[in-house]
Motif scaffolding. Structure first.
Motif, PDB file in Angstrom:
ATOM      1  N   GLN A  99     -13.373   0.043 -11.285  1.00  0.00           N
ATOM      2  CA  GLN A  99     -12.608  -1.033 -10.513  1.00  0.00           C
ATOM      3  C   GLN A  99     -13.243  -1.953 -10.690  1.00  0.00           C
ATOM      4  O   GLN A  99     -12.732  -2.520 -10.741  1.00  0.00           O
ATOM      5  N   ASP A 121      -7.848  -3.278  -5.520  1.00  0.00           N
ATOM      6  CA  ASP A 121      -8.011  -3.291  -5.011  1.00  0.00           C
ATOM      7  C   ASP A 121      -9.059  -2.397  -5.106  1.00  0.00           C
ATOM      8  O   ASP A 121      -9.214  -1.417  -6.340  1.00  0.00           O
ATOM      9  N   GLU A 152       1.280  -1.500   0.112  1.00  0.00           N
ATOM     10  CA  GLU A 152       0.185  -0.136   0.074  1.00  0.00           C
ATOM     11  C   GLU A 152       1.255   1.023   0.292  1.00  0.00           C
ATOM     12  O   GLU A 152       0.585   1.926  -0.684  1.00  0.00           O
ATOM     13  N   HIS A 177     -15.257   3.700  -8.572  1.00  0.00           N
ATOM     14  CA  HIS A 177     -15.519   2.298  -7.829  1.00  0.00           C
ATOM     15  C   HIS A 177     -15.964   1.380  -8.976  1.00  0.00           C
ATOM     16  O   HIS A 177     -15.642  -0.023  -8.903  1.00  0.00           O
ATOM     17  N   SER A 224     -11.376  10.161  -6.797  1.00  0.00           N
ATOM     18  CA  SER A 224     -11.340   9.849  -5.623  1.00  0.00           C
ATOM     19  C   SER A 224     -13.220   9.393  -5.597  1.00  0.00           C
ATOM     20  O   SER A 224     -13.721  10.841  -5.184  1.00  0.00           O
ATOM     21  N   THR A 239      -4.551   1.212 -10.343  1.00  0.00           N
ATOM     22  CA  THR A 239      -6.001   1.282 -11.796  1.00  0.00           C
ATOM     23  C   THR A 239      -5.439   1.893 -12.509  1.00  0.00           C
ATOM     24  O   THR A 239      -5.766   1.135 -13.777  1.00  0.00           O
ATOM     25  N   ASP A 274     -11.240   0.056  -4.133  1.00  0.00           N
ATOM     26  CA  ASP A 274     -11.127   1.577  -3.141  1.00  0.00           C
ATOM     27  C   ASP A 274     -12.151   2.405  -3.590  1.00  0.00           C
ATOM     28  O   ASP A 274     -12.074   3.486  -2.833  1.00  0.00           O
TER      29      ASP A 274
END
Length: 397
Positions: free
Chosen positions: A225, A236, A67, A222, A217, A245, A238
């Motif tokens: 993804q 992930d 991360e 979302h 974001s 991504t 997120d």
């Protein structure tokens, strides 16, 4: 370069990672495959590397987790973009300053180009030179005859009368730009001008921007993804558009016959919704490791270490370079290297082809000189591990 904004945030994370270790800049630089002075400039925010690879190695040496490495890549992307914006703005800023000073500039002492020019960045090869610019051109009217009286000079309107006019013009231009942007956005959301929400395709609705890209974001990311995961991508979900991504987007675009730039435009959105296959499915790191050992029989462990340094054993790993090229796959084969090997980007994302191509490169010199930085980092790590084992054995005896 002054350490401000995104550049300073990038440097701050580098300093935080360094503080976890007891090593000097020189020791960390040796393991990261970069000079000590360059690493010090990165950490102080006075320079940004043009290639993320060296920063990824530095993060690993400092013990950064997955991360943290993704966050490091995100900050590097933003810092590199700020560096490029600063370089592009420098000449414009000088010209604007010259235009504002007008006749009063005659009272200011001249400054030589050598004193004001920004020298090239030693790490990125970029730089900006201060340039002077002449005043605005004045359109000349028809030539006056000899008998015509000399026209009286027109009095310039006082500043208090000019400012409202400038403000009105600026407001008109801004309003027109907003109107055009809204019209274009509506036209691009779907062919029939609808917002695309009626069929549940969020990315094509008016709730999402025309182009979804790095740094965003929200619910649109979302959704993106989720579609990438449905296509077989490991990432992930997120809602944050980061480096992982973007890598999956680039590979999806490439394998869908689209422009592989990592930004999700309307064509990419439609391709994601219409996709029914698994274009992002690939090998696991364990399978990649086994295949590397089968191919690199001469030095299997070192080859695995090089690949792990380069791509974390991810066959779909892609990294952008400052010159608009990319590195691809397990052994991060550069676009120029692919041309020399007679391969393509699509082939480089095939782990078996990538590993065998890397072995062809190794066979040219029978060493890992094609991956100098990773090889240096691997050897430094192996030497450190060996020294640690010897110390333990000595204490045990």
């Amino acid at each position: 370069m002054s350490g401000t904004g995104d550049v300073e945030e990038f440097a701050e994370l580098l300093r935080e990672l360094k503080s976890r270790t007891n090593r000097s800049y020189a020791a960390l630089a040796t393991r990261s495959g970069v000079s000590g002075s360059a690493l010090h400039r990165y950490c102080s925010g006075t320079s940004v590397p043009g290639d993320y690879e060296v920063i990824a190695r530095f993060g690993k040496v400092c013990g950064a987790g997955s991360e943290e490495l993704l966050e490091l890549h995100r900050r590097w992307v933003l810092a590199d973009a700020e560096r490029k914006r600063d370089a592009a703005r420098s000449p414009a800023a000088v010209s604007a300053s010259a235009a504002r000073t007008g006749p009063a500039a005659a009272a200011v002492p001249a400054v030589s180009r050598g004193e004001t020019a920004a020298g090239p960045n030693a790490e990125t090869g970029t730089g900006a030179e201060a340039e002077t610019e002449s005043g605005p051109e004045v359109e000349s009217g028809p030539p006056a005859s000899a008998s015509d009286p000399a026209p009286a000079p027109a009095a310039a309107p006082p500043p208090w009368r000019r400012r409202p006019l400038i403000a009105v013009l600026a407001l008109a231009v801004f309003s027109a730009a907003v109107a055009v942007a809204l019209l274009v956005g509506r036209a691009l959301t779907s062919p029939d001008g609808s917002d695309g929400a009626s069929d549940g395709r969020l990315l094509l609705s008016s709730r999402c921007p025309v182009v979804v890209s790095m740094g965003q974001s929200d619910a649109c990311v979302h959704e993106l993804q989720s579609l990438l995961a449905r296509a077989g991508g490991e990432l992930d979900i997120d809602g944050a558009f980061g480096p992982a991504t973007q890598m999956r987007v680039v590979v999806f675009q490439l394998r869908s016959g689209l422009t592989a730039n990592g930004s999700v435009d309307e064509r990419t959105k439609r391709a994601l919704y219409e996709n029914e296959g698994k274009p992002l499915a690939t090998w696991t790191p364990e399978r990649v490791t086994r295949r590397i050992r089968e191919v690199f029989t001469e030095d299997p462990e070192r080859a695995v270490g090089i690949a792990d340094c380069a791509s974390y054993l991810d066959p779909l790993y892609t990294l952008p370079n400052a010159n608009a090229t990319r590195n691809w796959g397990v052994f991060q084969l550069y676009d120029g290297t692919l041309r020399k090997l007679g391969g393509t980007r699509e082939q480089a994302l095939d782990p078996d082809w990538n590993i065998r191509a890397a072995h062809r490169l190794w066979a040219l010199t029978h060493d890992f000189s094609a991956w100098k930085a990773c090889d240096r980092a691997y050897r430094a790590g192996a030497k450190g591990d060996k020294g640690g084992k010897e110390t333990k054995e000595t204490k045990g005896s």
